[in-house]
Design a protein around this motif. Sequence first.
Motif, PDB file in Angstrom:
ATOM      1  N   ILE A 183       1.298  -1.274   0.103  1.00 42.30           N
ATOM      2  CA  ILE A 183       0.256   0.038  -0.155  1.00 42.30           C
ATOM      3  C   ILE A 183       0.849   1.409  -0.064  1.00 42.30           C
ATOM      4  CG2 ILE A 183      -1.832   1.562   1.401  1.00 42.30           C
ATOM      5  CD1 ILE A 183      -2.748  -1.558   2.226  1.00 42.30           C
ATOM      6  N   SER A 184       2.344   1.207   0.642  1.00 43.14           N
ATOM      7  CA  SER A 184       2.517   2.568   0.375  1.00 43.14           C
ATOM      8  C   SER A 184       2.794   2.131  -0.580  1.00 43.14           C
ATOM      9  CB  SER A 184       4.200   2.326   1.434  1.00 43.14           C
ATOM     10  OG  SER A 184       3.449   2.046   2.856  1.00 43.14           O
ATOM     11  N   ILE A 185       3.806   1.634  -1.153  1.00 38.06           N
ATOM     12  CA  ILE A 185       3.932   1.687  -2.725  1.00 38.06           C
ATOM     13  C   ILE A 185       3.138   2.142  -3.526  1.00 38.06           C
ATOM     14  CG2 ILE A 185       5.163   0.720  -4.906  1.00 38.06           C
ATOM     15  CD1 ILE A 185       6.689  -1.363  -2.545  1.00 38.06           C
ATOM     16  N   PHE A 186       1.654   2.155  -3.593  1.00 38.36           N
ATOM     17  CA  PHE A 186       0.837   2.181  -4.478  1.00 38.36           C
ATOM     18  C   PHE A 186       0.387   3.749  -4.007  1.00 38.36           C
ATOM     19  CE2 PHE A 186      -3.801   3.122  -4.634  1.00 38.36           C
ATOM     20  CZ  PHE A 186      -4.054   3.334  -5.378  1.00 38.36           C
ATOM     21  N   GLN A 187       0.742   3.808  -3.181  1.00 33.29           N
ATOM     22  CA  GLN A 187       0.920   5.271  -2.640  1.00 33.29           C
ATOM     23  C   GLN A 187       1.308   5.812  -3.201  1.00 33.29           C
ATOM     24  OE1 GLN A 187       0.100   5.284   2.151  1.00 33.29           O
ATOM     25  NE2 GLN A 187      -1.912   5.843   1.804  1.00 33.29           N
ATOM     26  N   ALA A 188       2.913   5.637  -3.263  1.00 35.77           N
ATOM     27  CA  ALA A 188       3.488   6.533  -3.654  1.00 35.77           C
ATOM     28  C   ALA A 188       4.002   6.608  -4.965  1.00 35.77           C
ATOM     29  CB  ALA A 188       4.829   5.421  -2.942  1.00 35.77           C
ATOM     30  N   THR A 189       2.993   5.888  -5.445  1.00 37.45           N
ATOM     31  CA  THR A 189       3.059   6.356  -7.106  1.00 37.45           C
ATOM     32  C   THR A 189       2.236   6.403  -7.087  1.00 37.45           C
ATOM     33  OG1 THR A 189       1.640   3.642  -7.537  1.00 37.45           O
ATOM     34  CG2 THR A 189       4.563   3.800  -7.172  1.00 37.45           C
ATOM     35  N   THR A 190       1.133   7.040  -6.537  1.00 31.53           N
ATOM     36  CA  THR A 190       0.005   7.481  -7.001  1.00 31.53           C
ATOM     37  C   THR A 190      -0.220   8.899  -6.496  1.00 31.53           C
ATOM     38  OG1 THR A 190      -1.278   6.647  -5.606  1.00 31.53           O
ATOM     39  CG2 THR A 190      -1.776   5.798  -7.459  1.00 31.53           C
ATOM     40  N   GLN A 191       0.889   9.204  -5.672  1.00 28.55           N
ATOM     41  CA  GLN A 191       0.436  10.345  -4.246  1.00 28.55           C
ATOM     42  C   GLN A 191      -0.257  10.939  -3.795  1.00 28.55           C
ATOM     43  OE1 GLN A 191       2.029  13.619  -6.924  1.00 28.55           O
ATOM     44  NE2 GLN A 191       3.815  12.844  -7.356  1.00 28.55           N
ATOM     45  N   ILE A 192      -1.610  10.162  -3.447  1.00 28.58           N
ATOM     46  CA  ILE A 192      -2.540   9.526  -2.341  1.00 28.58           C
ATOM     47  C   ILE A 192      -1.484   9.590  -1.294  1.00 28.58           C
ATOM     48  CG2 ILE A 192      -4.902   8.281  -1.757  1.00 28.58           C
ATOM     49  CD1 ILE A 192      -4.682   7.420  -5.041  1.00 28.58           C
ATOM     50  N   GLN A 193      -1.947  10.582  -0.578  1.00 26.50           N
ATOM     51  CA  GLN A 193      -1.422  10.488   0.766  1.00 26.50           C
ATOM     52  C   GLN A 193      -2.268  10.738   2.156  1.00 26.50           C
ATOM     53  OE1 GLN A 193       1.720  10.319   1.319  1.00 26.50           O
ATOM     54  NE2 GLN A 193       2.111  10.411  -0.805  1.00 26.50           N
ATOM     55  N   GLU A 194      -3.296   9.453   2.111  1.00 24.32           N
ATOM     56  CA  GLU A 194      -4.288   9.075   3.034  1.00 24.32           C
ATOM     57  C   GLU A 194      -3.766   7.860   3.933  1.00 24.32           C
ATOM     58  OE1 GLU A 194      -7.920  10.128   5.167  1.00 24.32           O
ATOM     59  OE2 GLU A 194      -7.410  11.084   3.146  1.00 24.32           O
ATOM     60  N   GLN A 195      -3.812   9.273   5.195  1.00 22.38           N
ATOM     61  CA  GLN A 195      -3.427   8.144   6.341  1.00 22.38           C
ATOM     62  C   GLN A 195      -3.951   6.733   7.087  1.00 22.38           C
ATOM     63  OE1 GLN A 195      -0.630   7.902   7.438  1.00 22.38           O
ATOM     64  NE2 GLN A 195       0.260   9.363   6.135  1.00 22.38           N
ATOM     65  N   THR A 196      -5.058   6.767   6.580  1.00 28.12           N
ATOM     66  CA  THR A 196      -6.147   6.015   6.932  1.00 28.12           C
ATOM     67  C   THR A 196      -6.180   4.625   5.725  1.00 28.12           C
ATOM     68  OG1 THR A 196      -8.002   7.257   5.923  1.00 28.12           O
ATOM     69  CG2 THR A 196      -7.826   7.292   8.627  1.00 28.12           C
ATOM     70  N   LEU A 197      -5.890   4.781   4.958  1.00 34.06           N
ATOM     71  CA  LEU A 197      -6.235   3.766   3.579  1.00 34.06           C
ATOM     72  C   LEU A 197      -5.417   2.727   3.753  1.00 34.06           C
ATOM     73  CD1 LEU A 197      -6.839   3.246   0.682  1.00 34.06           C
ATOM     74  CD2 LEU A 197      -5.100   4.070   0.094  1.00 34.06           C
ATOM     75  N   THR A 198      -4.736   2.587   4.390  1.00 33.19           N
ATOM     76  CA  THR A 198      -3.979   1.726   5.327  1.00 33.19           C
ATOM     77  C   THR A 198      -4.647   0.415   5.634  1.00 33.19           C
ATOM     78  OG1 THR A 198      -2.238   2.455   6.510  1.00 33.19           O
ATOM     79  CG2 THR A 198      -1.513   2.505   4.672  1.00 33.19           C
ATOM     80  N   PHE A 199      -5.225   1.478   6.737  1.00 30.07           N
ATOM     81  CA  PHE A 199      -5.763   0.977   8.085  1.00 30.07           C
ATOM     82  C   PHE A 199      -6.796  -0.944   7.611  1.00 30.07           C
ATOM     83  CE2 PHE A 199      -9.545  -0.568  11.810  1.00 30.07           C
ATOM     84  CZ  PHE A 199      -8.021  -0.039  11.978  1.00 30.07           C
ATOM     85  N   VAL A 200      -8.046  -0.879   6.652  1.00 30.26           N
ATOM     86  CA  VAL A 200      -8.999  -2.007   6.344  1.00 30.26           C
ATOM     87  C   VAL A 200      -8.064  -3.082   5.860  1.00 30.26           C
ATOM     88  CG1 VAL A 200     -10.983  -2.258   4.895  1.00 30.26           C
ATOM     89  CG2 VAL A 200     -10.678   0.044   6.528  1.00 30.26           C
ATOM     90  N   PRO A 201      -6.901  -2.209   4.308  1.00 32.39           N
ATOM     91  CA  PRO A 201      -5.825  -3.688   4.345  1.00 32.39           C
ATOM     92  C   PRO A 201      -5.516  -4.376   4.904  1.00 32.39           C
ATOM     93  CG  PRO A 201      -5.976  -1.647   2.462  1.00 32.39           C
ATOM     94  CD  PRO A 201      -6.913  -1.371   4.080  1.00 32.39           C
TER      95      PRO A 201
END
Length: 87
Positions: free
Chosen positions: A34-52
Amino acid sequence: MEDYILQIAREGLLLILVASAPPVLASLVTGLLISIFQATTQIQEQTLTFVPKLIAVFASLVIAGPWIGAQLLRFTRMLFEGFPGLF
């Protein structure tokens, strides 16, 4: 007697590491992806990692649960079978 106590302590610590490895590794791999996905798409939502991560940990516990339970049962049997030899 002292050797038996050291063996129990050693096996207990090893059991803790082995039993906690599947959920910890699942959470680690999911967080990395998920961190790699966030870095490539530049989505910086902190709550995105919790559910997965939560889903990955529960899935790993469902898959590895019987094996973890068998390891805990083996350790408990070893512990109870060794008690009479202490006295």
